[in-house]
Design a protein around this motif. Sequence first.
Motif, PDB file in Angstrom:
ATOM      1  N   LEU A 101       0.913  -1.321  -0.014  1.00 30.11           N
ATOM      2  CA  LEU A 101       0.034   0.048   0.196  1.00 30.11           C
ATOM      3  C   LEU A 101       0.831   1.313  -0.078  1.00 30.11           C
ATOM      4  O   LEU A 101       0.628   2.213  -0.811  1.00 30.11           O
ATOM      5  CB  LEU A 101      -1.041   0.116   0.995  1.00 30.11           C
ATOM      6  N   ILE A 102       1.920   1.209   0.818  1.00 32.85           N
ATOM      7  CA  ILE A 102       2.889   2.529   0.774  1.00 32.85           C
ATOM      8  C   ILE A 102       3.522   2.504  -0.368  1.00 32.85           C
ATOM      9  O   ILE A 102       3.636   3.764  -0.884  1.00 32.85           O
ATOM     10  CB  ILE A 102       3.860   2.446   2.069  1.00 32.85           C
ATOM     11  N   GLY A 103       4.052   1.468  -1.123  1.00 31.45           N
ATOM     12  CA  GLY A 103       4.611   1.525  -2.262  1.00 31.45           C
ATOM     13  C   GLY A 103       3.690   1.908  -3.276  1.00 31.45           C
ATOM     14  O   GLY A 103       4.242   2.907  -4.297  1.00 31.45           O
ATOM     15  N   ARG A 104       2.576   1.688  -3.459  1.00 28.28           N
ATOM     16  CA  ARG A 104       1.680   1.972  -4.647  1.00 28.28           C
ATOM     17  C   ARG A 104       1.140   3.325  -4.320  1.00 28.28           C
ATOM     18  O   ARG A 104       1.164   4.231  -5.309  1.00 28.28           O
ATOM     19  CB  ARG A 104       0.783   0.788  -4.520  1.00 28.28           C
ATOM     20  N   LEU A 105       0.706   3.855  -3.211  1.00 29.63           N
ATOM     21  CA  LEU A 105       0.159   5.116  -3.207  1.00 29.63           C
ATOM     22  C   LEU A 105       1.242   6.215  -2.711  1.00 29.63           C
ATOM     23  O   LEU A 105       0.875   7.453  -2.851  1.00 29.63           O
ATOM     24  CB  LEU A 105      -1.032   4.994  -1.964  1.00 29.63           C
ATOM     25  N   ARG A 106       2.260   5.778  -2.030  1.00 29.34           N
ATOM     26  CA  ARG A 106       3.153   7.006  -1.487  1.00 29.34           C
ATOM     27  C   ARG A 106       4.588   6.954  -2.159  1.00 29.34           C
ATOM     28  O   ARG A 106       4.945   8.181  -2.160  1.00 29.34           O
ATOM     29  CB  ARG A 106       3.202   6.820   0.009  1.00 29.34           C
ATOM     30  N   LEU A 107       5.020   5.624  -2.659  1.00 32.41           N
ATOM     31  CA  LEU A 107       6.298   5.753  -2.993  1.00 32.41           C
ATOM     32  C   LEU A 107       6.497   5.687  -4.584  1.00 32.41           C
ATOM     33  O   LEU A 107       7.192   6.694  -5.380  1.00 32.41           O
ATOM     34  CB  LEU A 107       6.857   4.497  -2.849  1.00 32.41           C
ATOM     35  N   ALA A 108       5.749   5.140  -5.194  1.00 31.87           N
ATOM     36  CA  ALA A 108       5.634   4.999  -6.688  1.00 31.87           C
ATOM     37  C   ALA A 108       5.280   6.442  -7.201  1.00 31.87           C
ATOM     38  O   ALA A 108       6.080   6.858  -8.267  1.00 31.87           O
ATOM     39  CB  ALA A 108       4.593   4.049  -7.317  1.00 31.87           C
ATOM     40  N   PRO A 109       4.370   7.113  -6.762  1.00 33.96           N
ATOM     41  CA  PRO A 109       4.066   8.475  -7.297  1.00 33.96           C
ATOM     42  C   PRO A 109       5.481   9.540  -7.143  1.00 33.96           C
ATOM     43  O   PRO A 109       5.291  10.636  -7.801  1.00 33.96           O
ATOM     44  CB  PRO A 109       2.987   8.974  -6.417  1.00 33.96           C
ATOM     45  N   LEU A 110       6.242   9.307  -6.333  1.00 36.26           N
ATOM     46  CA  LEU A 110       7.481   9.981  -6.096  1.00 36.26           C
ATOM     47  C   LEU A 110       8.589   9.704  -7.072  1.00 36.26           C
ATOM     48  O   LEU A 110       9.547  10.490  -7.168  1.00 36.26           O
ATOM     49  CB  LEU A 110       7.918  10.075  -4.536  1.00 36.26           C
ATOM     50  N   ARG A 282      21.868   6.699  -0.274  1.00 32.89           N
ATOM     51  CA  ARG A 282      22.170   7.820   0.309  1.00 32.89           C
ATOM     52  C   ARG A 282      21.199   8.767  -0.291  1.00 32.89           C
ATOM     53  O   ARG A 282      20.360   9.558   0.521  1.00 32.89           O
ATOM     54  CB  ARG A 282      23.551   8.627   0.511  1.00 32.89           C
ATOM     55  N   LEU A 283      21.279   9.178  -1.370  1.00 30.49           N
ATOM     56  CA  LEU A 283      20.576  10.149  -2.239  1.00 30.49           C
ATOM     57  C   LEU A 283      19.070   9.662  -1.926  1.00 30.49           C
ATOM     58  O   LEU A 283      18.083  10.579  -1.751  1.00 30.49           O
ATOM     59  CB  LEU A 283      20.726  10.003  -3.685  1.00 30.49           C
ATOM     60  N   PHE A 284      18.643   8.433  -2.245  1.00 30.90           N
ATOM     61  CA  PHE A 284      17.204   8.023  -2.223  1.00 30.90           C
ATOM     62  C   PHE A 284      16.542   7.941  -0.882  1.00 30.90           C
ATOM     63  O   PHE A 284      15.604   8.484  -0.635  1.00 30.90           O
ATOM     64  CB  PHE A 284      17.220   6.535  -2.447  1.00 30.90           C
ATOM     65  N   VAL A 285      17.323   7.466   0.273  1.00 31.29           N
ATOM     66  CA  VAL A 285      16.886   7.765   1.696  1.00 31.29           C
ATOM     67  C   VAL A 285      16.749   9.184   1.992  1.00 31.29           C
ATOM     68  O   VAL A 285      15.517   9.456   2.333  1.00 31.29           O
ATOM     69  CB  VAL A 285      17.695   6.869   2.431  1.00 31.29           C
ATOM     70  N   ASP A 286      17.568  10.335   1.495  1.00 30.25           N
ATOM     71  CA  ASP A 286      17.360  11.541   1.678  1.00 30.25           C
ATOM     72  C   ASP A 286      16.190  12.176   1.120  1.00 30.25           C
ATOM     73  O   ASP A 286      15.508  13.130   1.746  1.00 30.25           O
ATOM     74  CB  ASP A 286      18.773  12.276   1.264  1.00 30.25           C
ATOM     75  N   PHE A 287      15.990  11.692  -0.165  1.00 30.77           N
ATOM     76  CA  PHE A 287      14.899  12.322  -0.629  1.00 30.77           C
ATOM     77  C   PHE A 287      13.495  11.854  -0.346  1.00 30.77           C
ATOM     78  O   PHE A 287      12.763  12.581   0.188  1.00 30.77           O
ATOM     79  CB  PHE A 287      14.954  11.571  -2.351  1.00 30.77           C
ATOM     80  N   LEU A 288      13.459  10.593   0.021  1.00 30.93           N
ATOM     81  CA  LEU A 288      12.256  10.232   0.961  1.00 30.93           C
ATOM     82  C   LEU A 288      12.021  10.848   2.304  1.00 30.93           C
ATOM     83  O   LEU A 288      11.032  11.190   2.539  1.00 30.93           O
ATOM     84  CB  LEU A 288      12.323   8.606   1.352  1.00 30.93           C
ATOM     85  N   ALA A 289      13.240  11.041   3.015  1.00 27.84           N
ATOM     86  CA  ALA A 289      13.205  11.681   4.344  1.00 27.84           C
ATOM     87  C   ALA A 289      12.375  13.056   3.955  1.00 27.84           C
ATOM     88  O   ALA A 289      11.901  13.661   4.797  1.00 27.84           O
ATOM     89  CB  ALA A 289      14.371  11.625   5.084  1.00 27.84           C
ATOM     90  N   GLU A 290      12.939  13.920   3.001  1.00 27.16           N
ATOM     91  CA  GLU A 290      12.659  15.246   2.813  1.00 27.16           C
ATOM     92  C   GLU A 290      11.329  15.118   2.140  1.00 27.16           C
ATOM     93  O   GLU A 290      10.486  16.026   2.720  1.00 27.16           O
ATOM     94  CB  GLU A 290      13.563  15.692   1.592  1.00 27.16           C
ATOM     95  N   ARG A 291      10.764  14.226   1.440  1.00 25.89           N
ATOM     96  CA  ARG A 291       9.281  14.197   1.084  1.00 25.89           C
ATOM     97  C   ARG A 291       8.297  13.907   1.922  1.00 25.89           C
ATOM     98  O   ARG A 291       7.403  14.346   1.701  1.00 25.89           O
ATOM     99  CB  ARG A 291       9.362  13.620  -0.506  1.00 25.89           C
ATOM    100  N   TRP A 292       8.662  12.818   2.818  1.00 31.71           N
ATOM    101  CA  TRP A 292       7.654  12.568   3.609  1.00 31.71           C
ATOM    102  C   TRP A 292       7.877  13.302   4.924  1.00 31.71           C
ATOM    103  O   TRP A 292       6.784  12.952   5.879  1.00 31.71           O
ATOM    104  CB  TRP A 292       7.929  11.022   4.092  1.00 31.71           C
ATOM    105  N   GLY A 293       8.612  14.092   5.276  1.00 28.58           N
ATOM    106  CA  GLY A 293       8.765  14.891   6.324  1.00 28.58           C
ATOM    107  C   GLY A 293       9.023  14.252   7.666  1.00 28.58           C
ATOM    108  O   GLY A 293       9.186  15.159   8.489  1.00 28.58           O
ATOM    109  N   GLY A 294       9.045  13.151   7.787  1.00 32.37           N
ATOM    110  CA  GLY A 294       9.210  12.592   9.071  1.00 32.37           C
ATOM    111  C   GLY A 294       8.103  12.424  10.199  1.00 32.37           C
ATOM    112  O   GLY A 294       8.307  11.924  11.159  1.00 32.37           O
ATOM    113  N   GLY A 295       7.071  13.094   9.800  1.00 28.96           N
ATOM    114  CA  GLY A 295       5.724  13.291  10.749  1.00 28.96           C
ATOM    115  C   GLY A 295       4.757  11.842  10.220  1.00 28.96           C
ATOM    116  O   GLY A 295       5.352  11.088   9.410  1.00 28.96           O
ATOM    117  N   GLU A 296       3.552  12.212  10.893  1.00 28.82           N
ATOM    118  CA  GLU A 296       2.731  11.300  10.598  1.00 28.82           C
ATOM    119  C   GLU A 296       2.400  11.237   9.284  1.00 28.82           C
ATOM    120  O   GLU A 296       1.948  12.222   8.446  1.00 28.82           O
ATOM    121  CB  GLU A 296       1.375  11.382  11.337  1.00 28.82           C
ATOM    122  N   PHE A 297       2.020   9.830   8.412  1.00 26.33           N
ATOM    123  CA  PHE A 297       1.656   9.972   7.220  1.00 26.33           C
ATOM    124  C   PHE A 297       0.233  10.426   7.177  1.00 26.33           C
ATOM    125  O   PHE A 297      -0.520   9.992   7.964  1.00 26.33           O
ATOM    126  CB  PHE A 297       1.683   8.319   6.737  1.00 26.33           C
TER     127      PHE A 297
END
Length: 305
Positions: A101-110, A282-297
């Motif tokens: 679910l996270i992959g389809r709705l939150r990761l793939a669109p990024l 490192r780039l990919f993990v930094d990118f997700l941390a930036e886009r997801w913001g570290g807070g509650e989904f």
Amino acid sequence: MDRFEAMAVFVKVAESDSLSAAARGLGLSLTSVSRQITALEQRLGTQLVVRTTRRLALTEEGRLYHAQARRILAEVEEAEQALAAQQAEPAGRLHVGAPTLIGRLRLAPLLPEILGRHPRLDVDLTLTDRPVNLVEDGIDVAIRIGRQPDSSLIARRLGTLRMQVCAAPGYLARRGAPATPADLAGHDCLVFAEAPGAASWPFQMPEGRVMVPVSSRIRANSLDAVVAAALGGAGLVRAPSWQLADAVAAGRLVPVLTGYERPSTPVQALFLPNRLLSPKIRLFVDFLAERWGGGEFGPGTGPAA
């Protein structure tokens, strides 16, 4: 025998239908490929490949060696790429595993965004709700929900996930709303589960975490399916708050048992310690941390709102 070359030949053989197909892919003669595999098996003291007239198959030892050899070759390739580009521009193929679910709705669109920024980067995305083994499954970065018991992996927190119990107003009008988790025994519950068996949901009680048995009127291995059933008035569903948020805001679902919700669960990126300096990881993990913001989904996490 060149051990590195033999390893590369073996990986190509393991991923081909036959020795001849591997030979064509490598630009080598069939005899040369066969000789390399035989020499490698002799050096390791075990059979790696079972050869037949029509196809080949890996032995158990061959499967284990293939996973390790593939990882080693990938690391060597990354080291060479990093030196050539002085780590200025990540390149190569990144293997990512994530819950469905996270992959389809939150990761793939990024992915279009990061691939647009870095044209030399490629991504293989595997969506599965089973735990993956980073080495055996060839995964560079795994997105996982919950605290991980494997302390040998590097974990970076990307956000949190909160679970809610909800039902449609029509269902609650017919059956009433549960006041405590114990009341679920008299309700129709819509259960997400990978396998059949007794179902239970966790709740936060004064004494701590308590697993409460529930009756599964509908059971499915897809959260989308049980949420859709809840929207149709079939019963109570427990799902991530961000998946339910739009329906709750529209009044199509009503949260219940909010005073018994468990604390939010971390969503983390996991990767092997020896891959820590890989530019693309490192780039990919930094990118997700930036886009997801570290807070509650939530419904605004990333572009898939």
